[in-house]
Design a protein around this motif. Structure first.
Motif, PDB file in Angstrom:
ATOM      1  N   ILE C  32      31.599 -12.892 -35.903  1.00 41.86           N
ATOM      2  CA  ILE C  32      31.582 -12.894 -34.446  1.00 41.86           C
ATOM      3  C   ILE C  32      30.722 -14.076 -34.030  1.00 41.86           C
ATOM      4  CG2 ILE C  32      30.815 -11.728 -32.355  1.00 41.86           C
ATOM      5  CD1 ILE C  32      31.284  -9.092 -33.649  1.00 41.86           C
ATOM      6  N   VAL C  33      31.324 -14.989 -33.276  1.00 41.19           N
ATOM      7  CA  VAL C  33      30.577 -16.149 -32.798  1.00 41.19           C
ATOM      8  C   VAL C  33      30.532 -16.063 -31.284  1.00 41.19           C
ATOM      9  CG1 VAL C  33      30.553 -18.661 -32.649  1.00 41.19           C
ATOM     10  CG2 VAL C  33      31.278 -17.536 -34.758  1.00 41.19           C
ATOM     11  N   SER C  34      29.375 -16.306 -30.688  1.00 42.04           N
ATOM     12  CA  SER C  34      29.311 -16.185 -29.226  1.00 42.04           C
ATOM     13  C   SER C  34      28.899 -17.503 -28.589  1.00 42.04           C
ATOM     14  CB  SER C  34      28.345 -15.072 -28.828  1.00 42.04           C
ATOM     15  OG  SER C  34      27.056 -15.374 -29.290  1.00 42.04           O
ATOM     16  N   ILE C  35      29.363 -17.685 -27.364  1.00 39.33           N
ATOM     17  CA  ILE C  35      28.971 -18.843 -26.564  1.00 39.33           C
ATOM     18  C   ILE C  35      28.337 -18.306 -25.291  1.00 39.33           C
ATOM     19  CG2 ILE C  35      29.745 -20.925 -25.403  1.00 39.33           C
ATOM     20  CD1 ILE C  35      32.163 -20.989 -27.132  1.00 39.33           C
ATOM     21  N   THR C  36      27.144 -18.759 -24.970  1.00 38.44           N
ATOM     22  CA  THR C  36      26.536 -18.333 -23.713  1.00 38.44           C
ATOM     23  C   THR C  36      26.133 -19.560 -22.920  1.00 38.44           C
ATOM     24  OG1 THR C  36      24.421 -18.183 -24.832  1.00 38.44           O
ATOM     25  CG2 THR C  36      25.621 -16.145 -24.579  1.00 38.44           C
ATOM     26  N   GLY C  37      25.718 -19.314 -21.698  1.00 34.00           N
ATOM     27  CA  GLY C  37      25.319 -20.411 -20.819  1.00 34.00           C
ATOM     28  C   GLY C  37      25.542 -20.006 -19.378  1.00 34.00           C
ATOM     29  N   ASP C 205      27.148 -13.248 -35.387  1.00 35.75           N
ATOM     30  CA  ASP C 205      26.669 -13.902 -36.593  1.00 35.75           C
ATOM     31  C   ASP C 205      26.100 -15.266 -36.257  1.00 35.75           C
ATOM     32  OD1 ASP C 205      27.792 -12.110 -38.839  1.00 35.75           O
ATOM     33  OD2 ASP C 205      29.448 -12.369 -37.432  1.00 35.75           O
ATOM     34  N   TYR C 206      26.726 -15.917 -35.297  1.00 36.01           N
ATOM     35  CA  TYR C 206      26.297 -17.264 -34.959  1.00 36.01           C
ATOM     36  C   TYR C 206      26.490 -17.432 -33.463  1.00 36.01           C
ATOM     37  CZ  TYR C 206      25.113 -22.048 -36.173  1.00 36.01           C
ATOM     38  OH  TYR C 206      24.459 -23.240 -36.304  1.00 36.01           O
ATOM     39  N   ALA C 207      25.637 -18.223 -32.831  1.00 38.70           N
ATOM     40  CA  ALA C 207      25.754 -18.347 -31.378  1.00 38.70           C
ATOM     41  C   ALA C 207      25.499 -19.778 -30.931  1.00 38.70           C
ATOM     42  CB  ALA C 207      24.756 -17.413 -30.702  1.00 38.70           C
ATOM     43  N   TYR C 208      26.183 -20.144 -29.872  1.00 39.46           N
ATOM     44  CA  TYR C 208      25.999 -21.462 -29.265  1.00 39.46           C
ATOM     45  C   TYR C 208      25.545 -21.284 -27.826  1.00 39.46           C
ATOM     46  CZ  TYR C 208      28.878 -23.176 -33.143  1.00 39.46           C
ATOM     47  OH  TYR C 208      29.376 -23.483 -34.366  1.00 39.46           O
ATOM     48  N   VAL C 209      24.720 -22.195 -27.339  1.00 35.96           N
ATOM     49  CA  VAL C 209      24.332 -22.167 -25.933  1.00 35.96           C
ATOM     50  C   VAL C 209      24.801 -23.461 -25.285  1.00 35.96           C
ATOM     51  CG1 VAL C 209      22.437 -21.992 -24.300  1.00 35.96           C
ATOM     52  CG2 VAL C 209      22.318 -20.774 -26.468  1.00 35.96           C
ATOM     53  N   LEU C 210      25.581 -23.331 -24.231  1.00 35.19           N
ATOM     54  CA  LEU C 210      26.114 -24.488 -23.517  1.00 35.19           C
ATOM     55  C   LEU C 210      25.320 -24.719 -22.242  1.00 35.19           C
ATOM     56  CD1 LEU C 210      30.020 -24.311 -23.348  1.00 35.19           C
ATOM     57  CD2 LEU C 210      28.636 -26.144 -24.261  1.00 35.19           C
ATOM     58  N   GLU C 211      25.141 -25.992 -21.924  1.00 31.29           N
ATOM     59  CA  GLU C 211      24.533 -26.294 -20.636  1.00 31.29           C
ATOM     60  C   GLU C 211      25.192 -27.546 -20.083  1.00 31.29           C
ATOM     61  OE1 GLU C 211      20.168 -25.691 -20.339  1.00 31.29           O
ATOM     62  OE2 GLU C 211      20.253 -27.652 -19.386  1.00 31.29           O
ATOM     63  N   SER C 212      25.702 -27.479 -18.904  1.00 28.40           N
ATOM     64  CA  SER C 212      26.520 -28.521 -18.276  1.00 28.40           C
ATOM     65  C   SER C 212      27.337 -29.322 -19.279  1.00 28.40           C
ATOM     66  CB  SER C 212      25.699 -29.433 -17.377  1.00 28.40           C
ATOM     67  OG  SER C 212      24.350 -29.428 -17.720  1.00 28.40           O
ATOM     68  N   GLY C 213      28.169 -28.603 -20.030  1.00 26.66           N
ATOM     69  CA  GLY C 213      29.141 -29.243 -20.897  1.00 26.66           C
ATOM     70  C   GLY C 213      28.602 -29.711 -22.230  1.00 26.66           C
ATOM     71  N   ARG C 214      27.309 -29.519 -22.491  1.00 25.83           N
ATOM     72  CA  ARG C 214      26.741 -29.942 -23.777  1.00 25.83           C
ATOM     73  C   ARG C 214      26.197 -28.740 -24.513  1.00 25.83           C
ATOM     74  NH1 ARG C 214      25.235 -34.438 -21.002  1.00 25.83           N
ATOM     75  NH2 ARG C 214      26.354 -36.287 -21.721  1.00 25.83           N
ATOM     76  N   MET C 215      26.223 -28.841 -25.847  1.00 26.76           N
ATOM     77  CA  MET C 215      25.650 -27.800 -26.665  1.00 26.76           C
ATOM     78  C   MET C 215      24.156 -28.052 -26.734  1.00 26.76           C
ATOM     79  SD  MET C 215      27.385 -25.493 -27.953  1.00 26.76           S
ATOM     80  CE  MET C 215      28.913 -25.766 -28.805  1.00 26.76           C
ATOM     81  N   VAL C 216      23.351 -27.130 -26.221  1.00 25.86           N
ATOM     82  CA  VAL C 216      21.911 -27.393 -26.230  1.00 25.86           C
ATOM     83  C   VAL C 216      21.191 -26.618 -27.326  1.00 25.86           C
ATOM     84  CG1 VAL C 216      21.677 -28.073 -23.835  1.00 25.86           C
ATOM     85  CG2 VAL C 216      21.567 -25.661 -24.432  1.00 25.86           C
ATOM     86  N   MET C 217      21.845 -25.616 -27.881  1.00 27.58           N
ATOM     87  CA  MET C 217      21.168 -24.796 -28.869  1.00 27.58           C
ATOM     88  C   MET C 217      22.217 -24.093 -29.701  1.00 27.58           C
ATOM     89  SD  MET C 217      18.243 -22.140 -27.811  1.00 27.58           S
ATOM     90  CE  MET C 217      17.576 -22.966 -26.408  1.00 27.58           C
ATOM     91  N   GLU C 218      21.948 -23.912 -30.980  1.00 27.47           N
ATOM     92  CA  GLU C 218      22.838 -23.097 -31.779  1.00 27.47           C
ATOM     93  C   GLU C 218      22.048 -22.480 -32.912  1.00 27.47           C
ATOM     94  OE1 GLU C 218      25.558 -25.357 -34.550  1.00 27.47           O
ATOM     95  OE2 GLU C 218      25.218 -26.867 -33.001  1.00 27.47           O
TER      96      GLU C 218
END
Ligand code: ATP
Ligand code: ADP
Ligand code: MG
Ligand code: MG
Lengths: 301, 247, 240
Positions: C32-37, C205-218
């Motif tokens: 399970i991979v998540s994207i937040t922001g 299992d893994y997560a990404y954080v988006l901020e104004s179109g860029r990946m800022v954290m994973e």
């Protein structure tokens, strides 16, 4: 320089513009009417009867025909105001066909100066001679048409800037939300219909006196479909939208002789392409807004 | 005070509201919570006159408004927002706000003559001030259809402020917002919207409910199962059972 | 191990404005991979580019060894990469049952199916009672459940969920997030965009954080949960 053919095209643009504006008013309140040609026709017949058979003055007849058209539109609208969408469109179509079929049977003739005049069913209504009796040239009559068109545009321009215009557009976009704003759409929809019927009526009466001969066949559904298409091509953001549509069709296509005879095909294609590229026409709400801002800035600088 | 007395409402054989009675206290924010499909939105639709009721009575300040149409109720100073955002998408932000201010008396020539598009019109000024309160002053010339979701929700609330109603019914005002955005919305409601007004807030985000509500009402299957002080209601076993779930 | 979905330097623009600026995502099978922001960060735009709803302006999207960037949506869904879009997009005039069948239809069959698997109805018992009513009459939360159920009908290999808990009550939120863990155990791979940041990070299992179109954290879900910066800027409200 201005030969008669050109003048006829120009005056045609003016008169059909009135019909296109009438369809446009209903389009911005969110309804598609296939029946505006009926009000055009009602006023053409009644206005011409008033001048030719009853000898009424031109202006009185113009008001009479247009008011009759407006009243008819108001009655139809009051009956159909609770239905919308496809059902509304079909009922306007049905009413306009009823009017046309009635005119096909309608006969009311009188002897004027030893000549039998007046509408006679399918044979039409000839001898609407007000122009000739009063020695009015084609050029003068064209000016008259444009004077009236100009007045209509001025009125609509102010309506669009007023609360009334905003209510029309609110109803067109979300009738339920409009109700939540404390506005009962029913009154306004009927008012829009009367206004649209009246303006179509102005065009119809002028049309009858410009061509001196009218017949029921002129007011068939193709005329209504065209008048709708003009708004959709030209844009629904301002009253100048439908005018652009008319100018494109009658002005440009009609006068390019090469495609003469194929005009309907080219026009149909144009409508289809426009609906794909610009769903709400050339002058849609966004472009009109940007133009208005630009104009305001320019005037201030 | 808004008072609902024994309201029943069915759609076909689906009984959505089963003789429900609720008193909404004036001048405070009442939360309305309940599981999905329990009838919250239906209740607000009834209170704003969008759905007719089958039986029962709705009292606004003691007057029976049971059969009133939505535009009539709106004129009495009741305004609402929608779970599925409703804004005039083909109008600009500022026009949307002005749309809530134009004459809502019956057909009038005042409305006919009011020059709403005129930049010098006092309405424009009021609308600009409201946009500043909502922290949207830079968006006034955008088309409402192009706004991001939290801004659309804010625009709905800006419209409420423009209208300045006595009673506001919110249907999931924080739907689709992140926790951070919800927090700033709660702040905004507390500071600028709720004071001096009667509010009803439907929401599934307990963070918002906890921040803004002084009274809480819980419904389930079209029946009221609890009403009272939030801290008490949150701990009632039937509320935990039906709605909050065990922690 | 090769990732099931490998997105590299993806860009999406709307009329010249970049909503997604060069992002890379890897999803391995069974994760399970998540994207937040925040709203407007470009999460939905990313998912829409993956499923071909809106063509990306550049970048590679490799799904099971094949670059599907720029394919039309109907071709991508046949590879069983299925999205449950934000805002549900139900067919309002069809019944709940028919809406469920349309999920099945995307597998490329000409005729609609006739069979709704029991396990899907068991997850959403509320839908079972409403099978023959029109989708437009559902409440907000019920409509969201139907959208999820329809996504499952398509038997996805990789399921993309855009805010699956939008409008759901607290119990249903827990159930849906639980469901994701269960589906994962059954071998489904899931890419989820969610606003319940805390609960989602717990199960991913893994997560990404988006901020104004860029990946800022994973990073791994549990790692990010302990990141004070993330907590401060997205989770807000401090408590549970
Ligand atoms: N117009 C309608 N026609 C038929 N059934 C309806 C209609 N509106 C609502 N319902 C049904 O009434 C019930 C209550 O719906 P309502 O929208 O009030 O729920 P809700 O409490 O707002 O739920 P949610 O939290 O999911 O938004 C649901 O079962 C719904 O399907
Ligand atoms: N169809 C569209 N046309 C133009 N701009 C869009 C469109 N969809 C999204 N955007 C813009 O792209 C940005 C990212 O939006 P989105 O992907 O929906 O964000 P999220 O899902 O993270 O909230 C926002 O600024 C939004 O306004
Ligand atoms: Mg609801
Ligand atoms: Mg999104």
């Amino acid at each position: 320089m201005l030969n008669d053919y050109l003048l006829t095209v120009i005056s045609n643009i003016g008169m059909i513009s009135l019909l296109a504006i009438s369809a446009y008013i209903l389009l911005i309140t969110g309804e598609i009417s296939f029946g505006q040609q009926a009000y055009f026709g009602i006023s053409a017949y009644s206005g011409a009867i008033a001048t030719t058979l009853w000898g009424w003055p031109f202006w009185v007849s113009l008001l009479f025909g247009s008011l009759l058209a407006g009243i008819a539109a108001g009655l139809v609208s009051a009956l159909t105001v609770r239905i919308s969408g496809l059902y509304f469109s079909i009922s306007t179509l049905a009413f306009s066909e009823m009017v046309r079929l009635f005119l096909l049977k309608f006969s009311y003739q009188k002897e004027i100066d030893g000549e039998l005049l007046g509408p006679n069913g399918a044979e039409g209504f000839g001898g609407i001679r007000w122009i000739f009796d009063n020695n009015i040239s084609v050029f003068q009559y064209t000016l008259l048409i444009y004077l009236i068109l100009f007045l209509v545009i001025i009125c609509l321009f102010f309506i669009e800037r007023s609360g009334l215009g905003m209510i029309f557009r609110m109803i067109g976009q979300d009738p339920m939300l409009t109700r939540v704003h404390g506005i009962n759409p029913v009154n306004y929809k009927v008012f829009a219909a009367v206004l649209a019927g009246f303006i179509a009526g102005l065009g119809g009466m002028l049309y009858a006196h410009s061509f001196t001969f009218i017949e029921p066949q002129i007011f068939n559904v193709m005329l209504g479909v065209h008048s709708l298409a003009y708004g959709l091509i030209g844009g629904l953001g301002t009253v100048f939208g439908p005018l652009i549509g008319v100018a494109l069709d009658i002005g440009l296509l009609e006068s390019i002789r090469v495609i003469h005879g194929y005009r309907m095909i080219v026009f149909g294609g144009l409508v289809a392409i426009m609906l794909i590229l610009m769903p709400r026409g050339i002058l849609d709400e966004k472009r009109v807004y940007r133009l208005r801002l630009a104009l305001r800035n320019w005037l201030h600088v | 005070m808004f008072e609902l007395i024994k309201i029943c409402k069915s759609f076909g054989n689906l009984r959505v509201l089963k003789s429900i009675s609720i008193k909404i206290k004036s001048g405070i924010v009442t939360g309305l919570i309940g599981p999905n499909g329990s009838g919250k939105t239906s209740l607000v639709n009834i209170m704003s006159g969008i759905y007719p009721i089958d039986s029962g009575q709705i009292l606004l300040d003691g007057n029976d408004i049971s059969g009133a149409k939505s535009y009539q109720i709106s004129r009495l100073g009741v305004f609402r927002t929608f779970q599925h955002i409703r804004i005039f998408e083909r109008m600009t932000v500022i026009e949307n706000i002005i749309s809530a201010m134009i004459s809502h008396e019956s057909f009038s020539f005042y409305g006919f003559l009011a020059q709403v598009r005129n930049p010098e019109d006092p309405k424009v000024n009021i609308a600009q001030n409201i946009l500043e309160i909502m922290e949207m002053e830079n968006d006034s010339n955008l088309f409402a259809g192009d706004l991001s979701l939290p801004k659309r929700r804010r625009l709905e609330i800006a419209r409420v402020l423009a209208r300045d109603p006595k009673v506001i019914l919110f249907d999931e005002p924080a739907g689709g917002m992140t926790p951070k955005e919800t927090e700033s919305l709660a702040h905004l409601i507390n500071k600028n919207v709720a004071p001096g007004r009667t509010c009803l807030v439907i929401e599934h985000k307990m963070d918002l409910i906890a921040k803004v509500c002084e009274e809480l009402c819980v419904i389930n299957h079209g029946e009221k199962i609890a009403q009272g002080d939030p801290s008490v209601v949150f701990n009632q076993p039937e509320v935990i059972e039906a709605y909050l779930g065990k922690v | 191990m090769k990732p099931l979905l490998n997105v590299s330097s993806l860009k999406v623009n709307y009329g010249g404005v970049y909503a997604v600026k060069k992002i890379s995502i890897k999803v391995y099978e069974g994760q399970i991979v998540s994207i937040t922001g925040a709203n407007g960060a470009g999460k939905s735009s990313t998912l829409n580019a993956l499923t071909g709803i809106y063509a990306p302006s550049s970048g590679e999207i490799v799904f099971r060894g094949e670059n599907i960037a720029g394919f039309h949506a109907h071709r991508i869904v046949k590879r069983r990469l299925v999205q449950v879009p934000e805002g549900r997009h139900l067919f309002p005039n069809l019944t709940v049952r028919e809406n469920l069948f349309t999920g099945n239809h995307c597998l490329g069959r000409f005729f609609l199916g006739k069979f709704i698997p029991e396990n899907i109805l068991n997850i959403f018992p509320m839908l079972r009672d409403r099978l023959d009513t029109s989708a437009s009459s559902l409440s907000g939360g019920q409509a969201q459940m139907l959208a999820l159920a329809r996504g499952l009908m398509a038997q996805p290999l990789l399921l993309l969920l855009d805010e699956p808990t939008l409008g759901l009550d607290p119990i249903m939120v827990k159930e849906v997030l639980n469901l994701l863990s269960i589906l994962r155990k059954q071998g489904l791979t899931i890419l989820v965009v969610e606003q319940n940041v805390r609960q989602t990070l717990e199960i991913s299992d893994y997560a990404y954080v988006l901020e104004s179109g860029r990946m800022v954290m994973e990073g791994r879900g549990t790692e990010l949960l302990n990141d004070s910066m993330l907590v401060k800027s997205y989770i807000g409200f401090g408590k549970s």
